[in-house]
Design an enzyme around this catalytic site. Structure first.
Site, short mmCIF file in Angstrom:
data_model
loop_
_atom_site.label_atom_id
_atom_site.label_comp_id
_atom_site.label_asym_id
_atom_site.label_seq_id
_atom_site.Cartn_x
_atom_site.Cartn_y
_atom_site.Cartn_z
N ASN A 1 0.83 -1.22 0.00
CA ASN A 1 0.00 0.00 0.00
C ASN A 1 0.86 1.26 0.00
O ASN A 1 0.58 2.23 -0.71
CB ASN A 1 -0.92 0.01 1.23
CG ASN A 1 -2.01 -1.03 1.13
OD1 ASN A 1 -2.39 -1.46 0.05
ND2 ASN A 1 -2.52 -1.46 2.28
N TYR B 1 8.30 -11.76 11.42
CA TYR B 1 8.93 -10.45 11.24
C TYR B 1 9.98 -10.53 10.13
O TYR B 1 9.97 -9.74 9.19
CB TYR B 1 9.58 -10.02 12.56
CG TYR B 1 10.19 -8.65 12.57
CD1 TYR B 1 9.42 -7.51 12.39
CD2 TYR B 1 11.56 -8.49 12.78
CE1 TYR B 1 9.99 -6.24 12.43
CE2 TYR B 1 12.14 -7.22 12.83
CZ TYR B 1 11.34 -6.11 12.65
OH TYR B 1 11.91 -4.86 12.70
#
Ligand code: UDP
Length: 318
Positions: free
Chosen positions: A99, A145
């Site tokens: 995004n 992560y």
């Protein structure tokens, strides 16, 4: 410039916001407060060149008006945080990066990815140059992560290569300083808070594992230089002086004057044994290297934690 910073209420995001505002830029800050805290930006509310939007960048993200740079700093970033929020961690590294890249492309903005030394995993090459590909367990507790950030790097490079976007990728090594969360589980904050509250100092394993700790003002200087004058390839920004965790405990004990005992606990799974950045590239491309010593930085960080003791961020009876 008008800059968009995701994770602006986080530890690094808020320091970076302060720095860009001080340099005369305008900042639009985004944060959903999963691990960021409103206190970190409270001093900026009402600032003429700062706007804040509470938003999760893993969902569709749009900001009206021109944007010159998108800096993607949103992510849980400490091992206990990404263990508690594994799916949001994967989403913000993957969907959030997509995004933020899409927004940068739509605005014709420069894109800056906050990546991590964790892309090197438990490294088999020491110290780690940017050319090392890493040793990561994709399905271990840190995988959410590490792999999200590795995906984020691949996505950023793809936008650079295929869309011609001007991009930066920084690999941030252990950074510490004011505004770390007292209970985020990181070694520097844990040791200081334990020392100040008289609780045992918890060394995981035998404390012979190493990390290289960079004070936040040094880190932010490196980040700014990379954003302004860097190139598109990944860049390590961290302090190359390596300490064992036991040495760090000794420094914290000495500087706080605590009587807290040392307590040894089990080493978490997949805990990297060593970590030290090779900063040859940062030195030559950016003319950057850190100059705050561990003692100086830890002293300032102790002052910060002392200043919030007794507030709701660090209650004395917690
Ligand atoms: N660690 C420790 N005691 C603590 C917290 C962490 O000994 O209370 C160790 C941890 O096992 C690791 C190192 O300190 O070897 C750095 O941990 P941190 O969570 O700060 O960051 P990491 O570099 O592992 O992501």
């Amino acid at each position: 410039m008008r800059l968009l910073i995701t994770g602006a209420a986080g530890f690094l995001g808020s320091h970076l916001t302060d720095r860009f505002l001080a340099d005369g830029h305008s900042v639009v800050g985004l944060d959903n407060f999963i691990t960021g805290h409103p206190d970190n930006i409270a001093h900026l509310i009402g600032h003429q060149r700062f706007e804040f939007v509470r938003h999760n960048v893993s969902t569709f993200t749009y900001v009206p008006g021109p944007i010159d740079g998108v800096l993607h700093f949103a992510s849980p970033a400490s091992p206990i945080d990404y263990l508690e929020h594994p799916i949001p961690t994967l989403k913000v590294g993957a969907l959030g990066t997509h995004n933020a890249l899409g927004l940068a492309k739509a605005k014709g903005a420069r894109f800056f990815l906050a990546s991590t030394s964790e892309v090197y995993g438990d490294p088999l090459v020491h110290p780690q140059p940017e050319t090392y590909w890493g040793n990561v367990n994709p399905v271990g507790p840190r995988g959410v992560y590490d792999e999200a950030k590795r995906f984020a790097e691949a996505m950023t490079m793809a936008y650079h290569t295929y869309h011609g976007l001007d991009t930066r990728i920084v690999r941030i090594f252990n950074t510490y300083g004011p505004r770390m969360r007292p209970y985020d589980g990181r070694v520097v904050s844990n040791f200081i808070v334990q020392s100040l509250t008289g609780r045992p100092i918890t060394i995981y394993g035998d404390g012979s594992q190493t990390r290289s700790f960079c004070y936040v003002t040094d880190e932010v200087e490196g980040l700014c230089r990379l954003f302004m004058q860097g190139d598109n390839d990944p860049m390590n920004i961290g302090n190359p002086i390596e300490y064992t965790v036991r040495q760090l405990a000794e420094v914290v004990v000495e500087l706080t004057g605590t009587k807290s005992p040392i307590e040894y606990r089990d080493l978490p799974r997949d805990d990297p044994k060593v970590r030290q950045p090779d900063i040859t590239r940062a030195r030559s491309v950016l003319g950057w290297e850190p100059d705050v010593s561990l003692r100086e930085g830890v002293t300032k960080t102790i002052d910060y934690f002392r200043s919030i003791m007794g507030t709701d961020r660090l209650p004395l009876n917690a």
